[in-house]
Motif scaffolding. Structure first.
Motif, mmCIF file in Angstrom:
data_model
loop_
_atom_site.group_PDB
_atom_site.id
_atom_site.type_symbol
_atom_site.label_atom_id
_atom_site.label_comp_id
_atom_site.label_asym_id
_atom_site.label_seq_id
_atom_site.Cartn_x
_atom_site.Cartn_y
_atom_site.Cartn_z
ATOM 1 N N GLU A 1 0.826 -1.215 0.000
ATOM 2 C CA GLU A 1 0.000 0.000 0.000
ATOM 3 C C GLU A 1 0.858 1.262 0.000
ATOM 4 O OE1 GLU A 1 -3.124 0.452 -0.287
ATOM 5 O OE2 GLU A 1 -4.025 -1.518 0.052
ATOM 6 N N GLY A 2 2.190 1.071 0.049
ATOM 7 C CA GLY A 2 3.087 2.216 -0.009
ATOM 8 C C GLY A 2 3.469 2.790 1.341
ATOM 9 N N LYS A 3 3.147 2.081 2.408
ATOM 10 C CA LYS A 3 3.465 2.577 3.746
ATOM 11 C C LYS A 3 4.949 2.382 4.062
ATOM 12 C CE LYS A 3 -0.857 3.557 4.644
ATOM 13 N NZ LYS A 3 -1.309 4.974 4.693
ATOM 14 N N THR A 4 5.514 3.319 4.793
ATOM 15 C CA THR A 4 6.907 3.216 5.222
ATOM 16 C C THR A 4 6.986 2.306 6.443
ATOM 17 O OG1 THR A 4 6.761 5.091 6.742
ATOM 18 C CG2 THR A 4 7.331 5.565 4.433
ATOM 19 N N ALA A 5 8.216 1.931 6.802
ATOM 20 C CA ALA A 5 8.405 1.083 7.983
ATOM 21 C C ALA A 5 7.876 1.777 9.234
ATOM 22 C CB ALA A 5 9.881 0.739 8.140
ATOM 23 N N ALA A 6 8.093 3.086 9.318
ATOM 24 C CA ALA A 6 7.619 3.840 10.485
ATOM 25 C C ALA A 6 6.091 3.834 10.550
ATOM 26 C CB ALA A 6 8.142 5.272 10.424
#
Length: 240
Positions: free
Chosen positions: A193-198
């Motif tokens: 979904e394009g989410k970053t690790a943070a």
């Protein structure tokens, strides 16, 4: 078309394919059904979803060996309109349809080996492998020859063949499988979904270190250089 006859045929055909135990028997059944439909040749083209740039290709056919060799040596797969237009599962194409005129070089070459007309359809297996089944004749026939019953039978046969090849564990239907933990699947979904690790760490209430650990672990499993390729491959083979 006699509906009762068609459904009886489906029942008998499905039972026959469920009894086969190896690829040779599957192709023998396919050859017989090809003759029963009034045609001479069959070809089953199987394309894997990954790798994207050089997907694995498998071809089964009873075409003349010299034609198969010419098709391969001249790299006809790059210009064959059947391959191009049947990449979309569910496509049904008669070879003399106007849409295939651009592939005249391929069809003219095929005529030299006694292959004059035919039709093709594409289906998708449960593991996202695309199969294109073609049946051909040494005679020319009109579009009306592809009656509703033949269309339905061709599509039904395509599904049964792909299922049978997968059941007997033929290598043509063996795609990349990847055992992923529940946590890895969750992280993979949010990565896609394009989410970053943070961001994923906040969504799942875990540390960023844990997210990165699982992403690196999945990269090793997929032999992928980065998390983007992991997500792309996972989507292509049906893990998402």
């Amino acid at each position: 078309m006699a509906t009762g006859n068609y459904f009886s045929w489906c029942k008998e055909t499905e039972a026959a394919f469920l009894e086969v135990t190896d690829t040779t028997e599957i192709m023998r059944l396919l050859a017989q059904h090809t003759l029963d439909l009034g045609l001479n040749f069959y070809a089953l083209y199987i394309r894997h979803p990954v790798p994207f740039t050089r997907p694995k290709i498998f071809v089964f056919s009873n075409y003349p060996e010299r034609w198969v060799r010419k098709w391969q040596e001249e790299n006809f797969s790059e210009i064959d309109p059947i391959i191009r237009y049947c990449q979309v599962p569910g496509t049904l194409l008669l070879w003399n349809d106007p849409v295939v005129k651009e592939g005249r070089k391929v069809f003219d070459a095929a005529k030299e080996f006694g292959i004059r007309s035919g039709f093709s359809c594409s289906r998708i297996a449960r593991n996202r492998v695309v199969g294109i089944l073609s049946m051909a004749s040494g005679k020319s026939f009109k579009k009306s020859a592809l009656c509703a019953e033949k269309q339905l039978k061709l599509q039904f046969l395509s599904d049964r063949i792909l299922d049978a090849l997968q059941r007997v564990k033929d290598r043509s239907l063996s795609v990349m499988t990847m055992p992923l933990s529940q946590r890895e699947r969750e992280i993979l979904k949010w990565t896609a979904e394009g989410k970053t690790a943070a961001e994923i760490s906040l969504i799942l209430s875990i540390s960023t270190h844990t997210v990165n650990f699982h992403q690196k672990n999945m990269q090793r499993k997929f032999n992928a250089p980065n998390k983007t390729q992991v997500a792309s491959y996972a989507a292509a083979i049906g893990l998402l």
